[in-house]
Scaffold this active site. Structure first.
Site, PDB file in Angstrom:
ATOM      1  N   CYS A 112       2.219 -30.413  -3.929  1.00 38.59           N
ATOM      2  CA  CYS A 112       1.152 -31.400  -3.684  1.00 38.59           C
ATOM      3  C   CYS A 112       0.557 -31.083  -2.319  1.00 38.59           C
ATOM      4  CB  CYS A 112       1.712 -32.820  -3.688  1.00 38.59           C
ATOM      5  SG  CYS A 112       0.493 -34.081  -3.187  1.00 38.59           S
ATOM      6  N   ASP A 137       0.297 -43.058  -3.058  1.00 35.38           N
ATOM      7  CA  ASP A 137      -0.875 -42.182  -3.005  1.00 35.38           C
ATOM      8  C   ASP A 137      -1.076 -41.632  -1.592  1.00 35.38           C
ATOM      9  OD1 ASP A 137      -3.569 -41.757  -4.816  1.00 35.38           O
ATOM     10  OD2 ASP A 137      -4.007 -41.808  -2.668  1.00 35.38           O
ATOM     11  N   ARG A 138      -1.069 -40.304  -1.483  1.00 34.64           N
ATOM     12  CA  ARG A 138      -1.182 -39.670  -0.172  1.00 34.64           C
ATOM     13  C   ARG A 138      -2.562 -39.885   0.434  1.00 34.64           C
ATOM     14  NH1 ARG A 138       1.388 -39.314  -4.390  1.00 34.64           N
ATOM     15  NH2 ARG A 138       0.178 -37.587  -5.185  1.00 34.64           N
ATOM     16  N   ALA A 141       0.416 -34.120   0.235  1.00 38.60           N
ATOM     17  CA  ALA A 141       1.725 -34.470   0.785  1.00 38.60           C
ATOM     18  C   ALA A 141       2.077 -33.608   1.994  1.00 38.60           C
ATOM     19  CB  ALA A 141       2.802 -34.341  -0.281  1.00 38.60           C
ATOM     20  N   CYS A 180      -5.862 -28.797  -3.926  1.00 38.97           N
ATOM     21  CA  CYS A 180      -5.259 -29.962  -4.555  1.00 38.97           C
ATOM     22  C   CYS A 180      -4.751 -29.440  -5.885  1.00 38.97           C
ATOM     23  CB  CYS A 180      -6.308 -31.049  -4.755  1.00 38.97           C
ATOM     24  SG  CYS A 180      -5.790 -32.373  -5.853  1.00 38.97           S
TER      25      CYS A 180
END
Lengths: 229, 229
Positions: free
Chosen positions: A83, A48-49, A86, A195
């Site tokens: 993403c 999970d970023r 990311a 997002c």
């Protein structure tokens, strides 16, 4: 000659599916064989970023670098990462490979500069991690980025994101996101769907100000950079 | 421990996108990291399967084998092929690798056997290549497979397929396909949406008899075979 596209994805898997769909739709082929070859590592196991950025979980950088190197070895000539969070680790990915890695957030900045005066307030609806890491702030220094209050960020924005990720719903998340946007002060000239899950929820939404869709911009850039008639 | 899935795709690219979406939707995760890792070679350059079967174009077998081997080398532990016509070359793909390659058409046969008496007439809406190669006939010997008249096959079925592939439309293709099905004699007890584009057009359609969706069955099988809680 078209270039082979690599997608470093799975964050979450639906975002990767959505990017592939958008690329396919935007490619002006006259027959199937003209479509882009796309190699994908859809790897939801990447940590999970948001948690990593907030210091509550392991870094996704090693796995991102590993998958990027795999894509390069498999023959990818250009890499895209569907993403937003990311992108806090974009430099790590770029260090790992010698091929081009697209910057989805930079594309948003270019788009804002084309449409609005420098310094305009812009609402950022993104994960708490993206906000805290100031990932967008760093890449879009020319605009005043506004984020929701901590309470709105937690309940409405993150609540909406996890609903899209896990329940594949968009209506309730969309309502929550537009409520969070309406509370921003000063009123923004535009919103960034920062997002991929926010983008899924807000695509086609009835918003009072323009909504920038980073993944849509990324898909257009992939076609512009990789496709050759 | 979940297995890494390989998708040998791009035939067409939207079918691959659709299979990935279905797999994601069918995986009962409680958090993103539990989703399946999926490696994809979406390779629209693979020669047209219908043309090859009809003897008017090159064989897709060498490229199918090459991509299957790539997926295996990249770490895939099970391969799925979201293209009905390509199943005429399933044995070639299986020869090229040592990992499991799912048989989408076999899944359709199993599903028919569960629901209908042996020998029942079943309508096959597929590419001319799939019909001519008798790909389905070979794998589903226990049912009487009906194909549209040559005129209907050309105008309505293939017309519908190329509309979905190239124009990303479903309403007009859906109408054409149901018209072709209505002309089958004897009246079938079920229809096989035997081409991924037919499946895209017929999913959710208001048909007088059940429509079997091979890619939907394939997605369920991927989750059943590869996913581990």
């Amino acid at each position: 000659m078209s270039r082979i596209v690599g997608i470093l994805g799975g964050m979450g898997p639906m975002s990767t599916v959505d990017l592939m769909r958008k690329v396919t739709e935007k490619t002006p082929v006259t027959k199937e064989q003209e479509h882009l070859r796309i190699l994908v590592d859809s790897r939801p196991q990447i940590p999970d970023r948001t948690a990593a950025i907030l210091g509550t979980g392991p870094s996704p950088a090693p796995m991102l670098q590993e998958s990027a190197r795999l894509l390069e070895r498999w023959g990818a000539e250009i890499i895209a990462i569907p993403c937003n969070s990311a992108h806090a680790f974009l430099d790590d990915v770029r260090e790992a490979v010698s091929i081009q890695v697209l910057d989805m957030l930079g594309l948003v900045g270019q788009e804002l500069s084309r449409s609005f005066p420098e310094g305009s307030p812009v609402g950022l609806l993104a994960t708490t991690g993206t906000g805290e890491a100031r990932t967008y702030h760093g890449r879009i220094p020319d605009f005043k980025l506004l984020t929701p209050s901590p309470q709105d960020q937690e309940d409405r924005v993150m609540g909406a994101i996890y609903q899209v990720k896990l329940e594949d719903r968009v209506e309730e998340p969309r309502r929550k996101l537009l409520e969070a946007a309406a509370s921003l002060d000063p009123a923004p000239v535009a919103l960034i769907a920062g997002c991929t899950e926010v983008e899924l929820a807000l695509a086609g939404a009835d918003s009072p100000v323009p909504v920038l869709l980073p993944m849509d911009l990324l898909a257009s850039e992939i076609v512009a950079q990789a496709w050759d008639e």
